[in-house]
Each structure stands twice: as C-alpha cells, then as structure tokens.
Design a protein around this motif. Sequence first.
Motif, mmCIF file in Angstrom:
data_model
loop_
_atom_site.group_PDB
_atom_site.id
_atom_site.type_symbol
_atom_site.label_atom_id
_atom_site.label_comp_id
_atom_site.label_asym_id
_atom_site.label_seq_id
_atom_site.Cartn_x
_atom_site.Cartn_y
_atom_site.Cartn_z
ATOM 1 N N LEU A 1 0.809 -1.213 0.000
ATOM 2 C CA LEU A 1 0.000 0.000 0.000
ATOM 3 C C LEU A 1 0.845 1.267 0.000
ATOM 4 N N GLU A 2 1.989 1.247 0.670
ATOM 5 C CA GLU A 2 2.798 2.465 0.752
ATOM 6 C C GLU A 2 3.288 2.903 -0.623
ATOM 7 N N SER A 3 3.686 1.957 -1.482
ATOM 8 C CA SER A 3 4.137 2.350 -2.815
ATOM 9 C C SER A 3 2.960 2.772 -3.688
ATOM 10 N N TYR A 4 1.788 2.160 -3.465
ATOM 11 C CA TYR A 4 0.600 2.569 -4.215
ATOM 12 C C TYR A 4 0.250 4.024 -3.913
ATOM 13 N N LEU A 5 0.288 4.379 -2.630
ATOM 14 C CA LEU A 5 -0.025 5.747 -2.236
ATOM 15 C C LEU A 5 1.007 6.729 -2.777
ATOM 16 N N THR A 6 2.270 6.330 -2.786
ATOM 17 C CA THR A 6 3.314 7.202 -3.324
ATOM 18 C C THR A 6 3.085 7.465 -4.807
ATOM 19 N N VAL A 7 2.831 6.404 -5.562
ATOM 20 C CA VAL A 7 2.622 6.526 -7.011
ATOM 21 C C VAL A 7 1.402 7.402 -7.312
ATOM 22 N N LEU A 8 0.278 7.136 -6.650
ATOM 23 C CA LEU A 8 -0.936 7.918 -6.916
ATOM 24 C C LEU A 8 -0.794 9.361 -6.443
ATOM 25 N N SER A 9 -0.127 9.562 -5.328
ATOM 26 C CA SER A 9 0.030 10.913 -4.798
ATOM 27 C C SER A 9 0.785 11.804 -5.777
ATOM 28 N N ASP A 10 1.909 11.318 -6.293
ATOM 29 C CA ASP A 10 2.701 12.113 -7.241
ATOM 30 C C ASP A 10 1.878 12.471 -8.470
ATOM 31 N N ARG A 11 1.093 11.536 -8.952
ATOM 32 C CA ARG A 11 0.331 11.752 -10.178
ATOM 33 C C ARG A 11 -0.887 12.639 -9.941
ATOM 34 N N LEU A 12 -1.527 12.497 -8.790
ATOM 35 C CA LEU A 12 -2.688 13.336 -8.492
ATOM 36 C C LEU A 12 -2.286 14.807 -8.353
ATOM 37 N N MET A 13 -1.087 15.064 -7.847
ATOM 38 C CA MET A 13 -0.612 16.448 -7.757
ATOM 39 C C MET A 13 -0.457 17.065 -9.144
ATOM 40 N N LEU A 14 0.057 16.285 -10.081
ATOM 41 C CA LEU A 14 0.196 16.785 -11.446
ATOM 42 C C LEU A 14 -1.172 16.992 -12.088
ATOM 43 N N MET A 15 -2.110 16.103 -11.820
ATOM 44 C CA MET A 15 -3.458 16.260 -12.367
ATOM 45 C C MET A 15 -4.119 17.526 -11.848
ATOM 46 N N ARG A 16 -3.916 17.819 -10.573
ATOM 47 C CA ARG A 16 -4.458 19.052 -10.003
ATOM 48 C C ARG A 16 -3.918 20.269 -10.761
ATOM 49 N N ASP A 17 -2.634 20.244 -11.062
ATOM 50 C CA ASP A 17 -2.022 21.378 -11.761
ATOM 51 C C ASP A 17 -2.494 21.477 -13.211
ATOM 52 N N LEU A 18 -2.831 20.358 -13.816
ATOM 53 C CA LEU A 18 -3.287 20.367 -15.205
ATOM 54 C C LEU A 18 -4.744 20.805 -15.330
ATOM 55 N N LEU A 19 -5.539 20.602 -14.299
ATOM 56 C CA LEU A 19 -6.966 20.932 -14.367
ATOM 57 C C LEU A 19 -7.186 22.435 -14.467
ATOM 58 N N SER A 20 -8.206 22.817 -15.224
ATOM 59 C CA SER A 20 -8.605 24.217 -15.317
ATOM 60 C C SER A 20 -9.320 24.622 -14.031
ATOM 61 N N PRO A 21 -9.467 25.918 -13.782
ATOM 62 C CA PRO A 21 -10.189 26.365 -12.578
ATOM 63 C C PRO A 21 -11.615 25.828 -12.496
ATOM 64 N N THR A 22 -12.208 25.509 -13.642
ATOM 65 C CA THR A 22 -13.570 24.954 -13.652
ATOM 66 C C THR A 22 -13.564 23.443 -13.885
ATOM 67 N N GLY A 23 -12.378 22.825 -13.727
ATOM 68 C CA GLY A 23 -12.220 21.419 -14.076
ATOM 69 C C GLY A 23 -12.612 20.458 -12.969
ATOM 70 N N SER A 24 -12.806 19.184 -13.372
ATOM 71 C CA SER A 24 -13.224 18.120 -12.463
ATOM 72 C C SER A 24 -12.329 16.903 -12.621
ATOM 73 N N LEU A 25 -12.217 16.143 -11.526
ATOM 74 C CA LEU A 25 -11.451 14.899 -11.514
ATOM 75 C C LEU A 25 -12.339 13.774 -11.016
ATOM 76 N N TYR A 26 -12.337 12.657 -11.743
ATOM 77 C CA TYR A 26 -13.033 11.443 -11.322
ATOM 78 C C TYR A 26 -11.991 10.328 -11.181
ATOM 79 N N VAL A 27 -11.923 9.728 -9.999
ATOM 80 C CA VAL A 27 -10.960 8.651 -9.731
ATOM 81 C C VAL A 27 -11.745 7.380 -9.449
ATOM 82 N N HIS A 28 -11.568 6.386 -10.301
ATOM 83 C CA HIS A 28 -12.349 5.144 -10.261
ATOM 84 C C HIS A 28 -11.534 4.071 -9.538
ATOM 85 N N LEU A 29 -12.088 3.522 -8.454
ATOM 86 C CA LEU A 29 -11.332 2.593 -7.612
ATOM 87 C C LEU A 29 -12.207 1.444 -7.124
ATOM 88 N N GLY A 30 -11.545 0.403 -6.638
ATOM 89 C CA GLY A 30 -12.233 -0.724 -6.036
ATOM 90 C C GLY A 30 -12.144 -0.663 -4.521
#
Length: 683
Positions: free
Chosen positions: A142-171
């Motif tokens: 789990l620790e490496s999963y959180l590291t991998v997703l955390s780094d990528r989610l930060m970049l996604m936040r920066d790529l999103l427009s001010p009116t943008g949305s993020l959907y994360v699909h998980l089990g």
Amino acid sequence: MPNLNITKPELVWPGKYDDAGKRIVNRGAALPFQIIETIREGRATRAAGGPDLFAFASQKNDSEDSDKWHNKLIWGDNLLVMSSLLQQYAGKIDLIYIDPPFATGADFSFTAEVGEEDSVDVIKQQSSIEEKAYRDTWGRGLESYLTVLSDRLMLMRDLLSPTGSLYVHLGWQVSCHIKLLLDEIFGETMFQNEIVWKRQTAKGGAFDGIGQYGRIHETIWFYTKTDQYKWNTQYTEYDQKHIDQSYKNIEEKTGRRFSLRDLTAAGSRSGDSGREIVIKGEKIFPPRGRHWAVGLKPGETVQQAVDRLLEADKLWYSNGKMPRLKLYLDEMPGVPLQSIWTDVLSVQAQSMERLDYATQKPESLLERIIKASSNEGDIVADFFCGSGTTLATAEKLGRRWIGADLGRFAIHTTRKRLLGVPECKPFQILNLGQYERKYWQGVMFGKPDNSPEAALVAEYVRFILELYQAQPCPGFRHIHGRKGRMLVAVGAVDAPVTITQVNEAVTECAAAGQKDLHILGWEWEMGMNDPIIKQAKASHGVTLRLMTIPREVMEKRAVECGDIRFFDVAYLKAEVEPQDKAKRKVKVELKNFAIPDTELIPEEVRQKISKWSDYIDYWAIDWDYRRDTFMNQWQTYRTRTDRKLALVSSEHDYKAAGKYEILVKVVDIFGNDTSLLLEWKAK
C-alpha cells in the motif's frame, strides 16, 4: 518516522516524508514529445509546416488556433507524460477521469485473436513494461501505491482548469485510502460526490473461501479544482411505477399525462410573493407561513407569472381550491442523477463494444461523466487510458482529448478503437522516445561530480552488456562486448541504429576474424530489414542478428526481477504494384511477415496458424514519407466482427512524377510495430 508537526488528521505512510520531515514529491521531468504517427490528416498540413503539437484553444469556436488542435494518444510513463504536458497545458484540461490499477492480484495477461474465420485465442502475459505501472505501484504494498498515486494526483491538479473536475475510479481495496489522499491534495471542500457503481449482479454463496457480502460495486471519487466548476445535470428515465403514481392525471383532449405540484414554498416573504393573486376574478392568498413560488422571470411580478402560466395551460385551478402547477410527463427530463448508479451495465460478453481488455469500462459510464462535467470542445484526459473507453466516448461527444498509457498493446487497442469511430477527427500518437531514454541515462549513470558524457555512455554500455549477459571487449571502435563466440555492439540511447553503423560493425567483426555479430538497438533506421542481414553474410561471411533493446531496461524493478528479454527485429516483406504504365497509380501488397521470437506463442496455437498473415492485426501506409512523422494515409485492420485482413492496399494516385518513399507499418497481434521503407519512381 520523522517528528512531524501535524495540525489536522493526515494519511501518513513510509516514504511520504524524509528523515527531516520534508515531503517527498516526484514530479518527473519535462521532456519533448515525439510525434510518431498522425492519423486521418492530409499531406497539406505537413507541407505547410506541420501541426502545432501544443496549439491550444480555450473555446472550440472562438479561437483562430482551434483548427490546429490534434487529439493525442501518448505512449509512456504517465508521470513523465503529465510533467511534460504542464508547460503548455497547466490549468487547461477541463475533465480528467482515471481508472488506475487497484487490485493487488490483478491479472495483466490479455487475449489476442489470431487468424480469420476459425480464429484462435492467444493468452499472452503482458511484458514487463506493460506490467510496470502495476508492479511499481504494488511493489512495497500500500505504501508504494499511495506514493505513485500521490505524485500523479498532484500533477493532475495542476493540469486541471479552474472549472475542471477529476473522477478517480477505484475498487474496495484502496478507495478509502485514496479518499484521504484526495482530501489532502484537492482539499476537503472540493470533494463533491462518492459515486457507487454497481458493476455486476448479485453473487451467491461464499466468496474467496470465507463468508462475506457480495462485492458488486466500485467507487468513483468526484473532486473539483475550485468551487466554480462546470456542471450539467444528468437525468435518468422514470420507471413505470413512478409514472403510474405521480403522473396519473390525463388530459382528455390531448391524452398527455401530468402531475400536480404545490405552487407555494415555505417561508413568509414581503412584496407581492406574499400577497394575493387573482385567477378568474377570485382572489387567492398563500397559506400562512408560505409564499407564491411561480418561477419569476426578470422584471416579472407574481401576477404576471401566474397569467403566463395560465395562458400556457400550466396551472390547474378549481374554484375554492388552491391553484397547482401542472407538470407534463413529456416535458420532464427525468429523475436527476443520484450518486448510486445501478443502471449502467458492465461490458457484456456479447456486446459489440467488448474488446477482451481486462479492465475495460462501458462507454455509457464515461458518457454520463463526460456529459455532466464538460461541454463540447472541452479537453478530456485519461492518463491510464487502457482500451480507450474515455477517449472514444469523448470523441463521439465532440470533446477534445488526451490519453496516455504505458502499455504498447493498450495504445494499439485504442488506435483501432478510435479508427472505428465514425468521422473520427485527426489524432496523433506520441511518445517521449529518445528524450525519455536520455533522461533515464543521466539519472541512472550520472555521478554527483558531473562525470563527462563519455563516462556516462561507457556506464550505459556496460549496463546493457550485463543485461545481455555479455562481457566488455576493449580494442574495438564499433563493437563493445562479447557473448561466447559472438561479438556485441550497443546502439546509443538517443538515436536509431543506422545502416552505416551496421556496416561498420560488420566490417570490424570480419576484420577480427569473427563470424557472429549481435547489434542491440532501441530504434532502427528505416530500411533496416532482411536484405541488410543477408548482405552481411554474403559480403563478409558474418551472421548478423539485430536485437531490440526493450524499454523494460529503464525500469529498476524489471531489472531486479530478471524480466529483461531482447527481441529480434521482425521480418517484413512488401512490394509496390504499378496499376498503369506511368506508374502513377500504385498499390502495395504484403508478401511476408515473421515474428522471430515464437516463444511468445504457445505451441498448440502455432499448430493452428495456417499462414504468416495470421500474425498481423493492422497495417498502414504513408505514400509520401518525408523522414519525419508517419502520416497514416491508408490502413486496414481486423475487428472482432470482421477477422479478414486485406493484404493488398487500395489504389493510390501520385499527382506528379518524381521519386517517392513509401513507408509500410505493420502491427502484430501483440501490439508491436515493424516498418519497411520502399522506394518508388512515378513517371
């Protein structure tokens, strides 16, 4: 664990902070993209200087640059892909949907069909690079999963427009952990919904050997960049029971069903909303503690609104009774979409949509998300695009799109899927290619003392030789190692191996009295094919073998696990067939194709394959290749419903006499591509 000054609850895992308490963040590196294929675009664009890779239009129809946009399918590590997109796309992507791997026991094999009418299935384990994202993600649990997703989610936040949305699909395995991670990165107030998708019907009995409730749903977390986000309410149809109960009134003249709703709302108000209205001469007051709620238009009084509703036959009224609003069933959009989705089926076995891709999601699921959180012309992105559901759906809905995946087979599956979308707009296939390899070389072999380039290259060559189980062999100019009785040459990370380099290595091998030479390369100059190998044998008596260096060598865990395999360059033969005396009208016919490494294919399957073309899934032609981007001007491919593959292209008509280079690209059933350069002279 470092001594952290945490002022509010936070999800902390090993590797999130260093010993000094500083947050560890990997933002990749900004690297140039390489356009490796352009699909469904004419020659005129390239002749005029080529498309602008980073052309961006904020709106679909109000920018002079909107016609420069090209949808993008990118092969590579999504961390580097997103980091490289930031320069031009920070704050400009309107919607991101991701479906990252979330099952620790996931099966990354895939089924590839081989042959035509009597096709057989090949179950192929994904190569190391295609497993890399999953393996790196779960390498330390789990620790490496959180590291991998955390780094990528930060970049996604920066790529999103001010009116943008993020959907994360998980089990169920990780959804609760990622919710806390999303709260930290986007902010708790930017959490909009937990969407529960019922992906399958009820299960029976015990599961996994123990008693438990059936796990039949997945979770989609919906976050936004700010509180000013795009939103289009979606609706579901009323069920018959609701219609019978709520729309039981039927107009005699029209037969239209309608229901009656209160024309007042709670709360006392000053002004005419709290005073009487007049209907057919009767004064009517709202009940105590309520006021008239009639949907006022700008500048309209309550009485004027009532008169407008009466004229439109939208009010029900009977003397002595409170007026009520008539809601016609045929004018109602349906039930506003709620957060539990039970009406979207997973991709069924018999569905035309099915691609035999393990993690494929239904288009109806993505259609709902894309319609709700974007408008036509907006940019939709999926950085774990898999079989391309998000991109194909975005294309059909008139959105622009960017997709990325680490798997070669995923990129090929998505390319074919997009080609099947009616009137699909031009799109590009890109990678980070030599730039990613050069970056890797510097990170892997660079020293703190800033070693010179020569030392860097020497370390790289030594590393590749070691993976190939060869030893360094000094004293040569073009040859780097020896493996038993074979000499070995290693190609550079940032350039294709050229025919000249091959000839130089062959000559040096022959001069040393050696008869066997292996050349290892990341990429190969166009025209590197079987005649080059035969020429080495005929002119120098050297048995030449060209081996492709797999991208897996850049992945530390793949190296540690011993997952590195070098593959022979596939053999491809094709010929140009003139259709007129001037040789202006031509066709191309495939003559032969071979995958040297037949270990990929089980013996029982090979026995059922009747001809060489069974290994080909797709092929395309650039009729006027300019040694730059492959312009896909004609293609054919197999589908689930049509397994036949044309081996002769349609006719191409050269408008002018001259010398032309024709590039033929073949993609095999595993998603690997092989190219052949043909020369042609039209009179």
